[in-house]
Write a protein that holds these residues in place. Structure first.
Motif, PDB file in Angstrom:
ATOM      1  N   ALA A  36      26.940  16.434 -14.777  1.00 11.10           N
ATOM      2  CA  ALA A  36      27.238  15.193 -15.497  1.00 11.10           C
ATOM      3  C   ALA A  36      27.606  14.075 -14.526  1.00 11.10           C
ATOM      4  N   VAL A  37      28.460  14.377 -13.559  1.00 10.71           N
ATOM      5  CA  VAL A  37      28.866  13.361 -12.582  1.00 10.71           C
ATOM      6  C   VAL A  37      27.658  12.893 -11.763  1.00 10.71           C
ATOM      7  N   ASN A  41      26.618   8.991 -11.873  1.00 11.66           N
ATOM      8  CA  ASN A  41      26.752   8.171 -10.676  1.00 11.66           C
ATOM      9  C   ASN A  41      25.419   7.696 -10.115  1.00 11.66           C
ATOM     10  N   SER A  42      24.312   8.238 -10.625  1.00 12.08           N
ATOM     11  CA  SER A  42      23.000   7.749 -10.183  1.00 12.08           C
ATOM     12  C   SER A  42      22.650   6.409 -10.822  1.00 12.08           C
ATOM     13  N   VAL A  43      23.341   6.054 -11.929  1.00 10.66           N
ATOM     14  CA  VAL A  43      22.962   4.822 -12.638  1.00 10.66           C
ATOM     15  C   VAL A  43      24.137   3.949 -13.059  1.00 10.66           C
ATOM     16  N   ASP A  44      25.334   4.514 -13.190  1.00 12.03           N
ATOM     17  CA  ASP A  44      26.439   3.805 -13.826  1.00 12.03           C
ATOM     18  C   ASP A  44      27.542   3.501 -12.815  1.00 12.03           C
ATOM     19  N   ARG A  45      27.681   2.240 -12.442  1.00  8.00           N
ATOM     20  CA  ARG A  45      28.670   1.858 -11.439  1.00  8.00           C
ATOM     21  C   ARG A  45      30.091   1.833 -11.985  1.00  8.00           C
ATOM     22  N   ILE A  46      30.231   1.746 -13.291  1.00  6.46           N
ATOM     23  CA  ILE A  46      31.540   1.503 -13.892  1.00  6.46           C
ATOM     24  C   ILE A  46      32.552   2.595 -13.545  1.00  6.46           C
ATOM     25  N   HIS A  47      32.094   3.861 -13.550  1.00  4.02           N
ATOM     26  CA  HIS A  47      33.014   4.968 -13.291  1.00  4.02           C
ATOM     27  C   HIS A  47      32.770   5.628 -11.934  1.00  4.02           C
ATOM     28  N   GLU A  49      33.577   5.498  -8.639  1.00  7.05           N
ATOM     29  CA  GLU A  49      34.563   5.970  -7.653  1.00  7.05           C
ATOM     30  C   GLU A  49      35.380   7.141  -8.188  1.00  7.05           C
ATOM     31  N   ALA A  50      35.857   7.027  -9.409  1.00  6.78           N
ATOM     32  CA  ALA A  50      36.677   8.106  -9.982  1.00  6.78           C
ATOM     33  C   ALA A  50      35.855   9.380 -10.132  1.00  6.78           C
ATOM     34  N   ARG A  51      34.597   9.250 -10.528  1.00  6.91           N
ATOM     35  CA  ARG A  51      33.776  10.441 -10.728  1.00  6.91           C
ATOM     36  C   ARG A  51      33.325  11.039  -9.400  1.00  6.91           C
ATOM     37  N   GLU A  52      33.119  10.213  -8.397  1.00  3.18           N
ATOM     38  CA  GLU A  52      32.785  10.761  -7.085  1.00  3.18           C
ATOM     39  C   GLU A  52      33.954  11.566  -6.528  1.00  3.18           C
ATOM     40  N   ALA A  53      35.156  11.060  -6.728  1.00  5.42           N
ATOM     41  CA  ALA A  53      36.349  11.786  -6.277  1.00  5.42           C
ATOM     42  C   ALA A  53      36.482  13.111  -7.031  1.00  5.42           C
ATOM     43  N   ARG A  54      36.176  13.094  -8.314  1.00  6.23           N
ATOM     44  CA  ARG A  54      36.241  14.320  -9.109  1.00  6.23           C
ATOM     45  C   ARG A  54      35.196  15.319  -8.632  1.00  6.23           C
ATOM     46  N   TYR A  55      34.001  14.838  -8.307  1.00  6.34           N
ATOM     47  CA  TYR A  55      32.932  15.713  -7.795  1.00  6.34           C
ATOM     48  C   TYR A  55      33.405  16.437  -6.533  1.00  6.34           C
ATOM     49  N   MET A  56      34.003  15.695  -5.603  1.00  7.22           N
ATOM     50  CA  MET A  56      34.461  16.299  -4.352  1.00  7.22           C
ATOM     51  C   MET A  56      35.592  17.289  -4.602  1.00  7.22           C
ATOM     52  N   GLN A  57      36.420  17.007  -5.576  1.00 12.65           N
ATOM     53  CA  GLN A  57      37.527  17.913  -5.908  1.00 12.65           C
ATOM     54  C   GLN A  57      36.998  19.259  -6.404  1.00 12.65           C
ATOM     55  N   ILE A  58      35.937  19.218  -7.202  1.00 17.25           N
ATOM     56  CA  ILE A  58      35.363  20.458  -7.733  1.00 17.25           C
ATOM     57  C   ILE A  58      34.590  21.201  -6.662  1.00 17.25           C
ATOM     58  N   ILE A  59      33.731  20.497  -5.942  1.00 18.48           N
ATOM     59  CA  ILE A  59      32.782  21.159  -5.049  1.00 18.48           C
ATOM     60  C   ILE A  59      33.468  21.825  -3.864  1.00 18.48           C
ATOM     61  N   LYS A  60      34.633  21.336  -3.467  1.00 21.76           N
ATOM     62  CA  LYS A  60      35.314  21.920  -2.312  1.00 21.76           C
ATOM     63  C   LYS A  60      35.867  23.315  -2.607  1.00 21.76           C
ATOM     64  N   ARG A  61      35.861  23.704  -3.875  1.00 18.92           N
ATOM     65  CA  ARG A  61      36.307  25.049  -4.243  1.00 18.92           C
ATOM     66  C   ARG A  61      35.260  26.110  -3.885  1.00 18.92           C
ATOM     67  N   ALA A 208      27.782   7.172 -20.326  1.00 19.19           N
ATOM     68  CA  ALA A 208      26.563   6.496 -20.757  1.00 19.19           C
ATOM     69  C   ALA A 208      25.363   7.156 -20.074  1.00 19.19           C
ATOM     70  N   THR A 209      24.398   7.612 -20.865  1.00 19.80           N
ATOM     71  CA  THR A 209      23.237   8.302 -20.298  1.00 19.80           C
ATOM     72  C   THR A 209      22.390   7.335 -19.485  1.00 19.80           C
ATOM     73  N   PRO A 210      21.586   7.856 -18.550  1.00 18.75           N
ATOM     74  CA  PRO A 210      20.677   6.984 -17.796  1.00 18.75           C
ATOM     75  C   PRO A 210      19.780   6.152 -18.708  1.00 18.75           C
ATOM     76  N   ALA A 211      19.309   6.737 -19.816  1.00 15.55           N
ATOM     77  CA  ALA A 211      18.463   5.977 -20.746  1.00 15.55           C
ATOM     78  C   ALA A 211      19.231   4.810 -21.362  1.00 15.55           C
ATOM     79  N   HIS A 212      20.529   4.982 -21.577  1.00 10.35           N
ATOM     80  CA  HIS A 212      21.361   3.892 -22.085  1.00 10.35           C
ATOM     81  C   HIS A 212      21.456   2.773 -21.051  1.00 10.35           C
ATOM     82  N   VAL A 213      21.775   3.147 -19.829  1.00  9.89           N
ATOM     83  CA  VAL A 213      21.973   2.141 -18.775  1.00  9.89           C
ATOM     84  C   VAL A 213      20.662   1.431 -18.439  1.00  9.89           C
TER      85      VAL A 213
END
Length: 272
Positions: A36-37, A41-47, A49-61, A208-213
């Motif tokens: 989902a992140v 993050n491929s299309v929606d700038r609004i979220h 930074e927060a979602r990129e930080a969340r991605y790194m938090q998950i993937i480092k596990r 917001a889905t890519p089709a929405h954006v």
């Protein structure tokens, strides 16, 4: 329950490979959120930074070989959905018997959702011809099966749902929200998936889905809302009766989110 296709089975196998150090439901949850992140993050700038930080938090596990399996999982999900409209993740969730970890959550079989969509869609093609597009509100979306079924039913009426349908889909469970968002994104369905409580009309987050954006649905929906409000004001001005109060709905959530998104987009444009 629907039979899993080869790609769903391969996806389940990759999840089990990543479940040697974690429980299977944790891997399933993390896969859905990571995907989902990535799509957001491929299309929606609004979220972003927060979602990129969340991605790194998950993937480092996860270790390197485990990380490499996640893109392969996405690939198998893509190929499963290319076989036809379906609730591929909901079917997988039920097949893996993960419901106990989400308080007994159950996803409606896609065959049932498809039947319900065809019984309720009416003359959607005629409505699209008159109004330009239709809107769908799913207050307890699960993995998005009902929205997918409605898009399929619309397609079967000869209507291109990619630019003629917009969905607001809500769920109280974050993993369900991620599941729905991933599938609606891959099927190119314009939608806002809301993590919130439909009963109290509460929004905690939205996707917001890519089709929405890419389809500029924020502006399309705002334009329709403006026209509808102007018509309502004119109607009230010509009526001696006061407007009857009504309870907030998913349409109100959609309108509020669209307004907020347009404001944030303008702010981001100003700063860069």
């Amino acid at each position: 329950m629907s039979q899993l296709d080869p790609h769903q089975k391969a996806l389940a196998g990759l999840m089990r490979d990543n479940a040697r150090r974690y429980r299977l439901h944790e891997v399933f949850r993390d896969f859905c959120e990571l995907a989902a992140v990535t799509f957001s993050n491929s299309v929606d700038r609004i979220h972003y930074e927060a979602r990129e930080a969340r991605y790194m938090q998950i993937i480092k596990r996860y270790e390197r070989d485990e990380i490499a399996r996640f893109p392969a999982m996405v690939g198998h999900l893509v190929q499963s959905l290319e076989r036809g409209h379906r609730d591929a993740l909901g079917e997988l969730f039920m097949s893996l018997e993960l419901g106990d970890h989400w308080k007994g959550q159950f996803f409606t079989p896609y065959e049932v959702a498809s039947l319900m969509a065809r019984l309720t869609i009416g003359d959607a093609a005629g409505q699209v011809e008159r109004e330009g597009f239709i809107t769908v509100n799913e207050p307890a979306c699960g993995a998005g099966g009902m929205v997918i079924a409605f898009a399929e039913a619309l397609r079967d009426q000869g209507v291109n749902y990619h630019n003629s349908m917009h969905a607001i889909a809500q769920d109280i469970d974050a993993t369900a929200v991620h599941m729905a968002y991933v599938q609606l994104s891959l099927l190119h369905i314009p939608a806002i998936v809301v993590h919130g409580n439909s009963l109290t009309v509460t929004e905690w987050d939205h996707w917001a889905t890519p089709a929405h954006v890419l389809g500029m649905w924020d502006r399309r929906l705002k334009l329709r809302e403006t026209v509808a409000q102007a018509a309502k004001v004119a109607e009230l001005a010509s009526s001696a009766e006061p407007a009857a109060p009504r309870a907030p709905s998913g349409e109100d959530v959609r309108a509020l989110i669209v307004t907020q998104r347009l404001e944030k987009s303008e702010q981001l444009s100003l700063f860069g």
